[in-house]
Write a protein that holds these residues in place. Structure first.
Motif, PDB file in Angstrom:
ATOM      1  N   ILE A  35       0.855  -0.962   0.023  1.00 44.71           N
ATOM      2  CA  ILE A  35      -0.065  -0.115  -0.011  1.00 44.71           C
ATOM      3  C   ILE A  35       0.933   1.082  -0.093  1.00 44.71           C
ATOM      4  N   ILE A  36       0.815   2.021  -0.887  1.00 47.56           N
ATOM      5  CA  ILE A  36       1.716   3.091  -1.335  1.00 47.56           C
ATOM      6  C   ILE A  36       0.703   4.350  -1.465  1.00 47.56           C
ATOM      7  N   GLY A  37       0.704   5.053  -0.501  1.00 44.49           N
ATOM      8  CA  GLY A  37      -0.391   6.476  -0.396  1.00 44.49           C
ATOM      9  C   GLY A  37      -1.706   5.618  -0.147  1.00 44.49           C
ATOM     10  N   ARG A  38      -2.771   6.054  -0.890  1.00 49.96           N
ATOM     11  CA  ARG A  38      -4.049   5.286  -0.915  1.00 49.96           C
ATOM     12  C   ARG A  38      -4.085   4.124  -1.827  1.00 49.96           C
ATOM     13  N   ARG A  39      -3.253   3.811  -2.659  1.00 56.25           N
ATOM     14  CA  ARG A  39      -3.329   2.899  -3.663  1.00 56.25           C
ATOM     15  C   ARG A  39      -2.440   1.416  -3.299  1.00 56.25           C
ATOM     16  N   THR A  40      -3.282   0.324  -3.745  1.00 61.62           N
ATOM     17  CA  THR A  40      -2.603  -0.870  -3.543  1.00 61.62           C
ATOM     18  C   THR A  40      -2.070  -1.522  -4.561  1.00 61.62           C
ATOM     19  N   TYR A  41      -0.690  -1.859  -4.809  1.00 58.15           N
ATOM     20  CA  TYR A  41       0.116  -2.249  -5.860  1.00 58.15           C
ATOM     21  C   TYR A  41       0.649  -3.561  -5.781  1.00 58.15           C
ATOM     22  N   PRO A  42       0.711  -4.348  -6.723  1.00 56.59           N
ATOM     23  CA  PRO A  42       1.206  -5.578  -6.667  1.00 56.59           C
ATOM     24  C   PRO A  42       2.727  -5.480  -6.257  1.00 56.59           C
ATOM     25  N   VAL A  43       3.348  -6.322  -5.740  1.00 55.87           N
ATOM     26  CA  VAL A  43       4.858  -6.135  -5.200  1.00 55.87           C
ATOM     27  C   VAL A  43       5.735  -6.228  -6.430  1.00 55.87           C
ATOM     28  N   LYS A  44       5.544  -7.129  -7.432  1.00 50.99           N
ATOM     29  CA  LYS A  44       6.174  -7.074  -8.710  1.00 50.99           C
ATOM     30  C   LYS A  44       6.140  -5.662  -9.526  1.00 50.99           C
ATOM     31  N   GLN A  45       5.149  -4.982  -9.428  1.00 49.92           N
ATOM     32  CA  GLN A  45       4.869  -3.919 -10.020  1.00 49.92           C
ATOM     33  C   GLN A  45       5.801  -2.639  -9.359  1.00 49.92           C
ATOM     34  N   VAL A  46       5.583  -2.655  -8.206  1.00 54.50           N
ATOM     35  CA  VAL A  46       6.479  -1.782  -7.439  1.00 54.50           C
ATOM     36  C   VAL A  46       8.155  -1.899  -7.699  1.00 54.50           C
ATOM     37  N   GLY A  47       8.450  -3.193  -7.779  1.00 55.76           N
ATOM     38  CA  GLY A  47       9.732  -3.507  -8.046  1.00 55.76           C
ATOM     39  C   GLY A  47      10.266  -2.970  -9.178  1.00 55.76           C
ATOM     40  N   GLN A  48       9.487  -3.384 -10.151  1.00 57.15           N
ATOM     41  CA  GLN A  48       9.781  -3.084 -11.571  1.00 57.15           C
ATOM     42  C   GLN A  48      10.055  -1.538 -11.790  1.00 57.15           C
ATOM     43  N   VAL A  49       9.040  -0.503 -11.126  1.00 51.24           N
ATOM     44  CA  VAL A  49       9.066   0.840 -11.517  1.00 51.24           C
ATOM     45  C   VAL A  49      10.506   1.356 -10.682  1.00 51.24           C
ATOM     46  N   LEU A  50      10.772   0.784  -9.343  1.00 53.15           N
ATOM     47  CA  LEU A  50      11.837   1.262  -8.700  1.00 53.15           C
ATOM     48  C   LEU A  50      13.078   0.888  -9.126  1.00 53.15           C
ATOM     49  N   THR A  51      13.371  -0.313  -9.706  1.00 53.66           N
ATOM     50  CA  THR A  51      14.448  -0.689 -10.180  1.00 53.66           C
ATOM     51  C   THR A  51      14.780  -0.755 -11.329  1.00 53.66           C
ATOM     52  N   ARG A  52      13.643  -0.531 -12.303  1.00 53.84           N
ATOM     53  CA  ARG A  52      13.849  -0.429 -13.818  1.00 53.84           C
ATOM     54  C   ARG A  52      14.281  -1.697 -14.319  1.00 53.84           C
ATOM     55  N   GLN A  53      14.196  -2.742 -13.646  1.00 52.30           N
ATOM     56  CA  GLN A  53      14.628  -4.062 -14.059  1.00 52.30           C
ATOM     57  C   GLN A  53      13.259  -4.847 -14.455  1.00 52.30           C
ATOM     58  N   ASP A  54      13.581  -6.103 -15.146  1.00 53.33           N
ATOM     59  CA  ASP A  54      12.557  -6.994 -15.478  1.00 53.33           C
ATOM     60  C   ASP A  54      12.018  -7.712 -14.165  1.00 53.33           C
ATOM     61  N   ARG A  55      10.726  -7.788 -14.080  1.00 56.36           N
ATOM     62  CA  ARG A  55      10.044  -8.571 -12.811  1.00 56.36           C
ATOM     63  C   ARG A  55      10.793 -10.087 -12.447  1.00 56.36           C
ATOM     64  N   ARG A  56      11.043 -10.507 -13.543  1.00 57.24           N
ATOM     65  CA  ARG A  56      11.933 -11.957 -13.527  1.00 57.24           C
ATOM     66  C   ARG A  56      13.282 -11.985 -12.702  1.00 57.24           C
ATOM     67  N   ASP A  57      13.877 -10.566 -12.637  1.00 63.38           N
ATOM     68  CA  ASP A  57      15.120 -10.354 -11.858  1.00 63.38           C
ATOM     69  C   ASP A  57      15.206 -10.224 -10.543  1.00 63.38           C
ATOM     70  N   PHE A  58      13.950 -10.258  -9.982  1.00 61.72           N
ATOM     71  CA  PHE A  58      14.009  -9.871  -8.316  1.00 61.72           C
ATOM     72  C   PHE A  58      12.766 -10.905  -7.885  1.00 61.72           C
ATOM     73  N   SER A  59      13.176 -11.059  -6.646  1.00 65.38           N
ATOM     74  CA  SER A  59      11.788 -11.830  -5.948  1.00 65.38           C
ATOM     75  C   SER A  59      10.984 -10.990  -5.161  1.00 65.38           C
ATOM     76  N   THR A  60       9.716 -11.454  -4.893  1.00 63.78           N
ATOM     77  CA  THR A  60       8.925 -10.472  -3.986  1.00 63.78           C
ATOM     78  C   THR A  60       9.465 -10.425  -2.761  1.00 63.78           C
ATOM     79  N   GLY A  61      10.014 -11.227  -1.968  1.00 69.09           N
ATOM     80  CA  GLY A  61      10.485 -11.160  -1.104  1.00 69.09           C
ATOM     81  C   GLY A  61      11.596  -9.894  -0.708  1.00 69.09           C
ATOM     82  N   GLU A  62      12.439  -9.666  -1.638  1.00 70.24           N
ATOM     83  CA  GLU A  62      13.556  -8.612  -1.724  1.00 70.24           C
ATOM     84  C   GLU A  62      12.644  -7.189  -1.532  1.00 70.24           C
ATOM     85  N   VAL A  63      11.545  -7.033  -2.281  1.00 69.20           N
ATOM     86  CA  VAL A  63      10.867  -5.996  -2.437  1.00 69.20           C
ATOM     87  C   VAL A  63       9.986  -5.722  -1.141  1.00 69.20           C
TER      88      VAL A  63
END
Length: 104
Positions: A35-63
């Motif tokens: 939950i960021i602000g008032r919105r709920t985002y999938p973890v992989k989407q947040v990781g992709q936006v923050l790192t600019r990496q492909d979703r397959r490159d990181f785990s949900t646990g790291e984010v």
């Protein structure tokens, strides 16, 4: 805060995450979420936006670990709704098919 996601170091701040996710439309949440602000985002989407990496490159646990340390609310997988296993009698089944359910 310095964190490592997909073997790369990132300096993340709460305000920086809020700015990065501003204007990003949340995708449908099927698993873990943040939950960021008032919105709920999938973890992989947040990781992709923050790192600019492909979703397959990181785990949900790291984010999840990084977002939790920054103070964001993280949620696990959504529970699946229980399937009703109520057995209808032949009369109830026929009534339901006709559109007038019978209560017995």
């Amino acid at each position: 805060m310095r964190c490592v996601i997909a073997r790369f170091p990132f300096d993340l701040t709460k305000t920086g995450v809020l700015e990065s996710m501003k204007g990003i439309k949340p995708e449908q949440v099927l698993g873990e979420s943040v939950i960021i602000g008032r919105r709920t985002y999938p973890v992989k989407q947040v990781g992709q936006v923050l790192t600019r990496q492909d979703r397959r490159d990181f785990s949900t646990g790291e984010v999840l670990r990084a977002m939790t340390q920054l103070g964001f609310t993280c949620r696990g997988s959504l529970p699946r709704p229980a399937v009703a296993t109520r057995v209808l009698s032949p009369l109830q089944r026929a009534s339901a098919m006709l559109g007038t359910p019978v209560t017995a």
